[in-house]
Design an enzyme around this catalytic site. Structure first.
Site, PDB file in Angstrom:
ATOM      1  N   ARG A   1      -7.301   9.170   1.640  1.00 60.06           N
ATOM      2  CA  ARG A   1      -5.907   9.137   1.178  1.00 60.06           C
ATOM      3  C   ARG A   1      -5.630   7.702   0.771  1.00 60.06           C
ATOM      4  O   ARG A   1      -5.993   6.765   1.491  1.00 60.06           O
ATOM      5  CB  ARG A   1      -4.984   9.571   2.316  1.00 60.06           C
ATOM      6  CG  ARG A   1      -3.545   9.759   1.914  1.00 60.06           C
ATOM      7  CD  ARG A   1      -2.782  10.430   3.036  1.00 60.06           C
ATOM      8  NE  ARG A   1      -2.721   9.585   4.203  1.00 60.06           N
ATOM      9  CZ  ARG A   1      -1.647   8.886   4.583  1.00 60.06           C
ATOM     10  NH1 ARG A   1      -0.541   8.946   3.886  1.00 60.06           N
ATOM     11  NH2 ARG A   1      -1.672   8.147   5.666  1.00 60.06           N
TER      12      ARG A   1
ATOM     13  N   SER B   1       1.012  10.832   9.984  1.00 63.05           N
ATOM     14  CA  SER B   1       2.347  10.350   9.600  1.00 63.05           C
ATOM     15  C   SER B   1       3.346  11.488   9.471  1.00 63.05           C
ATOM     16  O   SER B   1       3.070  12.497   8.815  1.00 63.05           O
ATOM     17  CB  SER B   1       2.276   9.620   8.257  1.00 63.05           C
ATOM     18  OG  SER B   1       1.320   8.607   8.338  1.00 63.05           O
TER      19      SER B   1
ATOM     20  N   PRO C   1       9.927  -6.961  -0.716  1.00 58.22           N
ATOM     21  CA  PRO C   1       8.738  -6.119  -0.915  1.00 58.22           C
ATOM     22  C   PRO C   1       7.530  -6.978  -1.311  1.00 58.22           C
ATOM     23  O   PRO C   1       7.684  -8.146  -1.647  1.00 58.22           O
ATOM     24  CB  PRO C   1       9.145  -5.214  -2.086  1.00 58.22           C
ATOM     25  CG  PRO C   1      10.164  -6.010  -2.843  1.00 58.22           C
ATOM     26  CD  PRO C   1      10.838  -6.937  -1.865  1.00 58.22           C
ATOM     27  N   ALA C   2       6.345  -6.378  -1.275  1.00 58.69           N
ATOM     28  CA  ALA C   2       5.135  -7.104  -1.674  1.00 58.69           C
ATOM     29  C   ALA C   2       5.214  -7.490  -3.150  1.00 58.69           C
ATOM     30  O   ALA C   2       5.732  -6.736  -3.974  1.00 58.69           O
ATOM     31  CB  ALA C   2       3.914  -6.230  -1.425  1.00 58.69           C
TER      32      ALA C   2
ATOM     33  N   GLU D   1     -10.501  -4.502   8.936  1.00 56.97           N
ATOM     34  CA  GLU D   1     -10.087  -3.349   8.126  1.00 56.97           C
ATOM     35  C   GLU D   1     -10.854  -3.385   6.804  1.00 56.97           C
ATOM     36  O   GLU D   1     -10.865  -4.417   6.138  1.00 56.97           O
ATOM     37  CB  GLU D   1      -8.604  -3.462   7.773  1.00 56.97           C
ATOM     38  CG  GLU D   1      -7.664  -3.265   8.920  1.00 56.97           C
ATOM     39  CD  GLU D   1      -6.205  -3.359   8.450  1.00 56.97           C
ATOM     40  OE1 GLU D   1      -5.753  -4.488   8.199  1.00 56.97           O
ATOM     41  OE2 GLU D   1      -5.540  -2.324   8.343  1.00 56.97           O
TER      42      GLU D   1
ATOM     43  N   GLU E   1       8.448   3.300  14.374  1.00 55.72           N
ATOM     44  CA  GLU E   1       9.312   3.697  13.257  1.00 55.72           C
ATOM     45  C   GLU E   1       9.320   5.216  13.175  1.00 55.72           C
ATOM     46  O   GLU E   1       8.299   5.861  13.431  1.00 55.72           O
ATOM     47  CB  GLU E   1       8.808   3.074  11.958  1.00 55.72           C
ATOM     48  CG  GLU E   1       8.950   1.561  11.982  1.00 55.72           C
ATOM     49  CD  GLU E   1       8.651   0.885  10.645  1.00 55.72           C
ATOM     50  OE1 GLU E   1       7.851   1.416   9.858  1.00 55.72           O
ATOM     51  OE2 GLU E   1       9.224  -0.193  10.403  1.00 55.72           O
TER      52      GLU E   1
ATOM     53  N   ASN F   1       0.804  -1.239   0.000  1.00 57.20           N
ATOM     54  CA  ASN F   1       0.000   0.000   0.000  1.00 57.20           C
ATOM     55  C   ASN F   1       0.834   1.285   0.000  1.00 57.20           C
ATOM     56  O   ASN F   1       0.359   2.315  -0.465  1.00 57.20           O
ATOM     57  CB  ASN F   1      -1.055  -0.024   1.106  1.00 57.20           C
ATOM     58  CG  ASN F   1      -0.490   0.008   2.490  1.00 57.20           C
ATOM     59  OD1 ASN F   1       0.654  -0.385   2.709  1.00 57.20           O
ATOM     60  ND2 ASN F   1      -1.280   0.465   3.436  1.00 57.20           N
TER      61      ASN F   1
ATOM     62  N   GLU G   1       4.730  -3.590  12.400  1.00 60.59           N
ATOM     63  CA  GLU G   1       3.767  -2.522  12.076  1.00 60.59           C
ATOM     64  C   GLU G   1       2.592  -3.218  11.409  1.00 60.59           C
ATOM     65  O   GLU G   1       2.683  -3.625  10.248  1.00 60.59           O
ATOM     66  CB  GLU G   1       4.397  -1.503  11.116  1.00 60.59           C
ATOM     67  CG  GLU G   1       5.545  -0.710  11.720  1.00 60.59           C
ATOM     68  CD  GLU G   1       5.100   0.308  12.747  1.00 60.59           C
ATOM     69  OE1 GLU G   1       3.893   0.576  12.862  1.00 60.59           O
ATOM     70  OE2 GLU G   1       5.971   0.817  13.473  1.00 60.59           O
TER      71      GLU G   1
HETATM   72  P1  NAP Z   1       0.228  -8.923   4.116  1.00 60.22           P
HETATM   73  O1  NAP Z   1      -0.596  -9.866   3.332  1.00 60.22           O
HETATM   74  O2  NAP Z   1       0.463  -9.223   5.548  1.00 60.22           O
HETATM   75  O3  NAP Z   1       1.624  -8.821   3.330  1.00 60.22           O
HETATM   76  C1  NAP Z   1       2.653  -7.974   3.749  1.00 60.22           C
HETATM   77  C2  NAP Z   1       3.980  -8.534   3.314  1.00 60.22           C
HETATM   78  O4  NAP Z   1       4.170  -9.799   3.939  1.00 60.22           O
HETATM   79  C3  NAP Z   1       4.090  -8.794   1.815  1.00 60.22           C
HETATM   80  O5  NAP Z   1       5.408  -8.533   1.407  1.00 60.22           O
HETATM   81  C4  NAP Z   1       3.783 -10.274   1.721  1.00 60.22           C
HETATM   82  O6  NAP Z   1       4.350 -10.898   0.591  1.00 60.22           O
HETATM   83  C5  NAP Z   1       4.468 -10.781   2.966  1.00 60.22           C
HETATM   84  N1  NAP Z   1       3.973 -12.071   3.420  1.00 60.22           N
HETATM   85  C6  NAP Z   1       2.754 -12.625   3.244  1.00 60.22           C
HETATM   86  N2  NAP Z   1       2.718 -13.845   3.834  1.00 60.22           N
HETATM   87  C7  NAP Z   1       3.935 -14.043   4.399  1.00 60.22           C
HETATM   88  C8  NAP Z   1       4.531 -15.101   5.145  1.00 60.22           C
HETATM   89  N3  NAP Z   1       3.856 -16.205   5.445  1.00 60.22           N
HETATM   90  N4  NAP Z   1       5.794 -14.975   5.549  1.00 60.22           N
HETATM   91  C9  NAP Z   1       6.507 -13.848   5.257  1.00 60.22           C
HETATM   92  N5  NAP Z   1       6.007 -12.816   4.563  1.00 60.22           N
HETATM   93  C10 NAP Z   1       4.726 -12.907   4.143  1.00 60.22           C
HETATM   94  O7  NAP Z   1      -0.352  -7.463   4.086  1.00 60.22           O
HETATM   95  P2  NAP Z   1      -0.780  -6.601   2.822  1.00 60.22           P
HETATM   96  O8  NAP Z   1      -2.107  -7.065   2.383  1.00 60.22           O
HETATM   97  O9  NAP Z   1       0.315  -6.570   1.817  1.00 60.22           O
HETATM   98  O10 NAP Z   1      -0.853  -5.145   3.448  1.00 60.22           O
HETATM   99  C11 NAP Z   1      -1.960  -4.659   4.079  1.00 60.22           C
HETATM  100  C12 NAP Z   1      -1.827  -4.775   5.591  1.00 60.22           C
HETATM  101  O11 NAP Z   1      -0.676  -4.066   6.041  1.00 60.22           O
HETATM  102  C13 NAP Z   1      -2.990  -4.145   6.304  1.00 60.22           C
HETATM  103  O12 NAP Z   1      -3.354  -4.955   7.393  1.00 60.22           O
HETATM  104  C14 NAP Z   1      -2.419  -2.810   6.786  1.00 60.22           C
HETATM  105  O13 NAP Z   1      -3.080  -2.262   7.883  1.00 60.22           O
HETATM  106  C15 NAP Z   1      -1.024  -3.206   7.108  1.00 60.22           C
HETATM  107  N6  NAP Z   1      -0.140  -2.036   7.134  1.00 60.22           N
HETATM  108  C16 NAP Z   1       0.338  -1.601   8.329  1.00 60.22           C
HETATM  109  C17 NAP Z   1       1.146  -0.470   8.380  1.00 60.22           C
HETATM  110  C18 NAP Z   1       1.677   0.047   9.670  1.00 60.22           C
HETATM  111  O14 NAP Z   1       2.600   0.867   9.637  1.00 60.22           O
HETATM  112  N7  NAP Z   1       1.184  -0.382  10.826  1.00 60.22           N
HETATM  113  C19 NAP Z   1       1.466   0.205   7.196  1.00 60.22           C
HETATM  114  C20 NAP Z   1       0.966  -0.268   5.994  1.00 60.22           C
HETATM  115  C21 NAP Z   1       0.165  -1.403   5.982  1.00 60.22           C
HETATM  116  P3  NAP Z   1       3.462 -11.135  -0.742  1.00 60.22           P
HETATM  117  O15 NAP Z   1       3.159  -9.810  -1.271  1.00 60.22           O
HETATM  118  O16 NAP Z   1       4.377 -11.893  -1.606  1.00 60.22           O
HETATM  119  O17 NAP Z   1       2.247 -11.885  -0.288  1.00 60.22           O
END
Ligand code: NAP
Length: 485
Positions: free
Chosen positions: A285, A448, A182-183, A388, A465, A158, A257
């Site tokens: 945003r 932020s 990265p994602a 969410e 962070e 994101n 995070e």
């Molecule tokens: P996500 O599915 O948890 O993925 C985040 C990252 O983790 C990606 O790089 C993903 O890789 C990787 N990942 C997934 N499964 C994994 C595993 N089993 N082992 C190691 N890495 C793994 O989250 P998202 O959908 O990308 O992002 C949205 C979430 O992030 C929301 O919950 C949002 O609130 C949270 N977020 C939090 C913050 C903060 O600062 N607190 C900031 C931004 C976002 P792949 O892409 O290859 O699946």
């Protein structure tokens, strides 16, 4: 003026030890433009052997980087900031293409992301220790802060630039070497930034970038290497929990995070326009795809109807379209799956009594679009009160008194951000003290800032962070030396 990013350069290979390499297994990952569903580029799909090469590269570079004079490290970080700023338009366009966010949001993200390099260039030369006399008077206490070691960083789609630089810049300032995963949806920004670090003088192996479709096994393999001492993760709470369990097997320091479920509270005495402006930022945003996004809008009965009218007007005025088109204000979601989830949450809310005032139906067009939507009469039993939404949907919950809204705001496992709008400062501070969140916007829809500690309480995370010392401290260990003289 928009500029065309070089997609070929951004997808030329894994970045390991200063080299651009294909994945050792030869497999690739498609990067899709969420505005059109077309494939933009393909990037390598790293194997365990590539992960091991990245750890080797980070280990080889570690001593040179940690022993480099802080001033020299600082100047390299400053150069990263300058190059990102010079190329901000190209980077913003790239983010809009692979993530779908509106260009204006992408520009904001690049400025925010670059700022972590400027801030940490300044921090790199201000790492201090401690010196004191032991209370018993027998010896002196010397505390030295040392780089923690090799760091594995995992980031979401994101904020493809900022979530990476918010980790990389302080880690480099502290003297650590890093591996970034990265994602899979948005790797092009991460690779483009790696090219910038290289140009700025970051030595080979100090930053390594790997994309993979097997994040679980790769992460396990990297964390099993005893040279890796830090896991810094930004993403969903579910994946964060699994990674904490994995890190526990090796007793690795973790920064997490995670997800959010931000309450946005508007009291009767709020400045209506300020509250509406704040709601548009906190909700819209990144088209709602932000961990800090207002997920539950609690509006007091006396201001409720005026707030709904104003919010609907603003939401209906938004220009929806492909992210990289300059007039777009609300881009598509990241994937079809994300739109399916939003649709499911809206249907569930309607079944539990919510009323759609605007939006609420997926458009018939290519791309992963969902319209700006306002729901009233939302129920605390709706799934969107718990999960969410991560999309442009604003559910409005009516409330009557302060104690009631605090209890409802805190009725969640999350505790990342919260927003409070009132003209009564003492009430604002009182409610800010009572709401369980790591960050509060008091009469502001945006929290932020690289100079402020970002992070959550409860299941929204561990650690902070950014901020004066918080961000860099995550990447250092205290070493205590007892001595007498
Ligand atoms: P996500 O599915 O948890 O993925 C985040 C990252 O983790 C990606 O790089 C993903 O890789 C990787 N990942 C997934 N499964 C994994 C595993 N089993 N082992 C190691 N890495 C793994 O989250 P998202 O959908 O990308 O992002 C949205 C979430 O992030 C929301 O919950 C949002 O609130 C949270 N977020 C939090 C913050 C903060 O600062 N607190 C900031 C931004 C976002 P792949 O892409 O290859 O699946």
């Amino acid at each position: 003026m928009t500029q065309t990013p070089d997609l070929e350069a951004a997808s030329r290979g894994l970045y390991i030890g200063g080299q651009w390499l294909p994945a050792s297994g030869g497999a690739t990952i498609n990067v899709v433009d969420p505005s059109t569903e077309a494939v933009l580029a393909t990037v390598p799909d790293a194997t365990l052997a590539d992960a091991s090469a990245a750890v080797e590269a980070a280990a080889k570079a570690a001593s040179g980087w940690r022993n480099m004079a802080p001033r020299k490290r600082s100047e390299i970080l400053r150069r990263c900031f300058e190059l990102m700023t010079e190329r901000s338009e190209i980077l913003a366009t790239l983010i809009s293409l692979e993530n779908g966010k509106a260009l204006r949001d992408a520009r904001g993200e690049v400025a925010y992301a670059a700022e972590f390099f400027r801030w940490n260039a300044e921090e790199a030369v201000r790492i201090t220790g401690e010196f004191g006399i032991a209370p018993a008077g027998a010896n002196r206490i010397v505390v030295d802060y040392q780089p923690i070691g090799i760091c594995l960083m995992i980031t979401p789609w994101n904020f493809p630039a900022a979530m990476a630089t918010r980790k990389i810049a302080p880690a480099l300032a502290a003297g650590c070497t890093v591996i970034l995963k990265p994602a899979s949806e948005t790797p092009l920004t991460a690779y483009s930034l790696a090219a910038i670090y290289e140009e700025a003088g970051v030595p080979p192996g100090v930053v390594n970038v790997l994309t993979t479709t097997a994040p679980g096994p790769l992460t396990s393999a990297i964390l099993a290497d005893p040279r890796v001492r830090k896991l810094s993760f930004t993403g969903s709470t579910g994946v964060g929990r699994a990674l904490l369990a994995e890190a526990a097997r090796h007793v690795i320091s973790c920064a997490m995070e995670l997800g959010g479920n931000a309450p946005f509270i508007v009291f009767d005495d709020a400045d209506l326009d300020a509250a509406l402006d704040g709601a548009m930022i906190a909700k819209m945003r990144n088209a709602g795809e932000a961990c800090t996004a207002a997920n539950r809008l609690y509006v007091q009965s006396g201001i409720h109807d005026a707030f709904v009218t104003g919010l609907v007007q603003r939401m209906e005025a938004l220009q929806v379209g492909p992210g990289a088109e300059t007039e777009t204000e609300c881009g598509p979601m990241i994937t079809r799956k994300a739109v399916d989830k939003i649709e499911r949450l809206v249907e569930d809310a309607i079944a539990k009594g919510a009323r759609v005032v605007t939006g609420g139906a997926r458009p018939n067009r290519p791309g992963f679009f969902y319209p700006p939507t306002v729901l009233t009469n939302a129920s605390d039993d709706a799934e969107m009160a718990v999960e969410e939404i991560f999309g442009p949907v604003a559910p409005i919950y009516r409330f009557d008194d302060e104690a009631e809204v605090i209890a409802r705001a805190n009725d969640t496992e999350y505790g990342l951000a919260a927003y409070i709008f009132t003209r009564d400062l003492s009430k604002g501070l009182r409610v800010a003290g009572a709401v369980e969140a790591g960050m509060i916007g008091l009469n502001r829809g945006l929290v932020s800032d690289p100079a402020a500690p970002f992070g959550g309480v409860k299941q929204s995370g561990l650690g902070r962070e950014g901020g004066q010392h918080h961000g860099i401290a995550e990447f250092m260990e205290a070493k205590y030396i007892a001595t007498s003289f």
